[in-house]
Design a protein around this motif. Structure first.
Motif, PDB file in Angstrom:
ATOM      1  N   MET A 182      71.985  25.542  29.625  1.00 42.99           N
ATOM      2  CA  MET A 182      71.635  24.796  30.830  1.00 42.99           C
ATOM      3  C   MET A 182      70.132  24.598  30.875  1.00 42.99           C
ATOM      4  N   SER A 183      69.703  23.395  31.278  1.00 40.57           N
ATOM      5  CA  SER A 183      68.285  23.104  31.307  1.00 40.57           C
ATOM      6  C   SER A 183      67.621  23.848  32.443  1.00 40.57           C
ATOM      7  N   ASN A 184      66.335  24.046  32.311  1.00 41.35           N
ATOM      8  CA  ASN A 184      65.568  24.750  33.330  1.00 41.35           C
ATOM      9  C   ASN A 184      64.423  23.873  33.795  1.00 41.35           C
ATOM     10  N   ILE A 185      63.811  24.258  34.921  1.00 37.99           N
ATOM     11  CA  ILE A 185      62.712  23.485  35.478  1.00 37.99           C
ATOM     12  C   ILE A 185      61.453  24.333  35.506  1.00 37.99           C
ATOM     13  N   ARG A 186      60.373  23.666  35.797  1.00 40.46           N
ATOM     14  CA  ARG A 186      59.100  24.355  35.980  1.00 40.46           C
ATOM     15  C   ARG A 186      59.002  24.868  37.404  1.00 40.46           C
ATOM     16  N   ASN A 187      58.242  25.909  37.591  1.00 39.56           N
ATOM     17  CA  ASN A 187      57.892  26.366  38.934  1.00 39.56           C
ATOM     18  C   ASN A 187      56.900  25.366  39.519  1.00 39.56           C
ATOM     19  N   ASN A 188      57.190  24.821  40.744  1.00 38.97           N
ATOM     20  CA  ASN A 188      56.324  23.797  41.320  1.00 38.97           C
ATOM     21  C   ASN A 188      54.910  24.304  41.551  1.00 38.97           C
ATOM     22  N   GLU A 189      54.784  25.585  41.870  1.00 37.69           N
ATOM     23  CA  GLU A 189      53.465  26.130  42.141  1.00 37.69           C
ATOM     24  C   GLU A 189      52.697  26.400  40.848  1.00 37.69           C
ATOM     25  N   ASN A 190      53.411  26.731  39.790  1.00 43.26           N
ATOM     26  CA  ASN A 190      52.775  27.002  38.511  1.00 43.26           C
ATOM     27  C   ASN A 190      53.562  26.301  37.411  1.00 43.26           C
ATOM     28  N   PRO A 191      53.212  25.044  37.094  1.00 47.31           N
ATOM     29  CA  PRO A 191      53.997  24.267  36.140  1.00 47.31           C
ATOM     30  C   PRO A 191      54.027  24.841  34.739  1.00 47.31           C
ATOM     31  N   ASP A 192      53.124  25.775  34.411  1.00 45.77           N
ATOM     32  CA  ASP A 192      53.151  26.372  33.078  1.00 45.77           C
ATOM     33  C   ASP A 192      54.142  27.521  32.978  1.00 45.77           C
ATOM     34  N   GLN A 193      54.714  27.917  34.118  1.00 46.20           N
ATOM     35  CA  GLN A 193      55.606  29.075  34.139  1.00 46.20           C
ATOM     36  C   GLN A 193      57.056  28.613  34.032  1.00 46.20           C
ATOM     37  N   PRO A 194      57.731  28.863  32.909  1.00 45.66           N
ATOM     38  CA  PRO A 194      59.117  28.432  32.806  1.00 45.66           C
ATOM     39  C   PRO A 194      60.010  29.262  33.699  1.00 45.66           C
ATOM     40  N   ASN A 247      69.788  21.225  37.756  1.00 46.97           N
ATOM     41  CA  ASN A 247      70.316  22.317  36.926  1.00 46.97           C
ATOM     42  C   ASN A 247      69.528  23.599  37.128  1.00 46.97           C
ATOM     43  N   GLY A 248      68.211  23.469  37.141  1.00 44.28           N
ATOM     44  CA  GLY A 248      67.359  24.649  37.262  1.00 44.28           C
ATOM     45  C   GLY A 248      67.530  25.368  38.590  1.00 44.28           C
ATOM     46  N   LEU A 249      67.632  24.598  39.672  1.00 49.36           N
ATOM     47  CA  LEU A 249      67.802  25.206  40.997  1.00 49.36           C
ATOM     48  C   LEU A 249      69.144  25.922  41.113  1.00 49.36           C
ATOM     49  N   ILE A 250      70.191  25.284  40.624  1.00 46.92           N
ATOM     50  CA  ILE A 250      71.518  25.907  40.679  1.00 46.92           C
ATOM     51  C   ILE A 250      71.558  27.144  39.780  1.00 46.92           C
ATOM     52  N   ASN A 251      70.869  27.064  38.665  1.00 40.98           N
ATOM     53  CA  ASN A 251      70.872  28.163  37.711  1.00 40.98           C
ATOM     54  C   ASN A 251      70.206  29.423  38.255  1.00 40.98           C
ATOM     55  N   LYS A 252      69.270  29.253  39.195  1.00 39.84           N
ATOM     56  CA  LYS A 252      68.549  30.441  39.677  1.00 39.84           C
ATOM     57  C   LYS A 252      68.957  30.881  41.081  1.00 39.84           C
ATOM     58  N   VAL A 253      69.912  30.166  41.723  1.00 36.45           N
ATOM     59  CA  VAL A 253      70.284  30.539  43.088  1.00 36.45           C
ATOM     60  C   VAL A 253      71.021  31.872  43.113  1.00 36.45           C
ATOM     61  N   ASN A 254      70.730  32.676  44.132  1.00 37.83           N
ATOM     62  CA  ASN A 254      71.444  33.938  44.352  1.00 37.83           C
ATOM     63  C   ASN A 254      71.442  34.231  45.856  1.00 37.83           C
ATOM     64  N   VAL A 255      72.067  35.339  46.231  1.00 36.00           N
ATOM     65  CA  VAL A 255      72.174  35.674  47.652  1.00 36.00           C
ATOM     66  C   VAL A 255      70.787  35.809  48.291  1.00 36.00           C
TER      67      VAL A 255
END
Length: 309
Positions: free
Chosen positions: A1-13, A58-66
């Motif tokens: 699954m693809s991932n996104i960059r952190n909006n605050e730190n685009p260099d941080q995968p 994809n990235g947002l769904i991939n990292k969602v948790n309670v």
């Protein structure tokens, strides 16, 4: 699954349950520059934006948790979920099948989106029902069990009507096999509490059918034990299987939009929504989404202010 960059730190995968892919900063800069140099009416520009939308969803769904779902929701509404309706449905179904243990979280996310953009909730429900029917017909027990669990939690959040749950159980128990009874037991655990509340007679009829299957004695002993355990779970009021855990109770029930879609209904999965298509009215549609997004996130901000008070 693809991932996104952190909006605050685009260099941080941003990694996820299925891992992350590092994109070097210079490559990101080139991609952004390429977008800036393109006209919005250009096919390549729109294609790049589509791909960026796919990766973000994809990235947002991939990292969602309670713990972070309340933060993920406004981030998700930043994305164009009208254009990305198919992408959202595809991503959340793929994530749910990969991690059925997170089904209650994915269903809660769908439930919130459904109150603002019901076309998204309806598409996901249709695709889940279609996929369940196909898996059950193919006797794919693992996939059918996972999708039944998704249906259960969509019923819990009232995205799907409780009659769908009773219909599904009727089908599973009509001609019982070890697998169909086991799927039914697991499904009833997940959905039993809300059915007890909304249709106690319906649940009573289902448990009478379970009782009959036990008396017939045609199923494996191991499966019989799971049915017997289910009666004990019902007696406890399904207390270990709450319909909606308190931390995922994010909306008022009266705000929910419920779809009455059944197993026998003709279903259009609208698969073309998953594929990039050039839009000659791109600017117009982007402005339309910006207005909708402002309305949605304005509601979110109001709710946050009320919570602070």
């Amino acid at each position: 699954m693809s991932n996104i960059r952190n909006n605050e730190n685009p260099d941080q995968p941003i990694g996820g349950r299925t891992g992350g892919v590092y994109i070097p900063p210079f490559k990101l800069a080139l991609m952004r520059q390429a977008l800036e140099n393109k006209s919005k009416s250009d096919d390549e520009y729109q294609r790049l934006k589509w791909e960026a939308l796919r990766k973000s969803i994809n990235g947002l769904i991939n990292k969602v948790n309670v713990g972070n779902i309340k933060n993920i929701i406004p981030e998700l509404f930043q994305e164009n979920l009208i254009l990305g309706r198919g992408l959202f449905a595809r991503a959340i179904m793929k994530a749910q099948l990969a991690s059925p243990g997170f089904t209650h979280i994915y269903a809660a996310l769908v439930a919130v989106v459904n109150t603002k953009l019901p076309e998204n909730g309806e598409l996901i429900l249709k695709r889940v029902i279609y996929s369940f029917k196909r898996a059950y017909k193919r006797r794919d027990k693992i996939v059918a069990t996972a999708l039944a669990k998704f249906i259960a939690h969509l019923v819990n959040h009232q995205v799907a009507h409780e009659l769908l749950a009773l219909q599904l159980l009727t089908v599973l128990l009509e001609e019982p096999t070890d697998d169909s009874v086991e799927i039914a037991v697991n499904f009833t655990k997940e959905v039993g509490q809300i059915i007890e509340e909304l249709s106690p007679q319906g649940l009573h009829a289902i448990f009478e059918r379970f009782r009959g299957i036990l008396h017939e004695g045609d199923i494996d002993k191991r499966v019989q034990y799971t049915v017997e355990a289910l009666f004990a779970i019902r007696k406890s009021g399904f207390k270990d299987y709450p319909a909606i855990p308190s931390e995922l109770d994010l909306i008022e029930r009266e705000d929910q939009i419920t779809f009455e879609i059944g197993l026998d209904d003709e279903i259009d999965k609208e698969e073309m929504l998953d594929i990039y298509r050039y839009d000659p009215n791109y600017d117009e549609n982007e402005l339309f989404w910006e207005k909708i997004k402002k309305d949605i996130l304005g509601d979110e901000d109001d709710n946050e202010e009320e919570d602070d008070e």
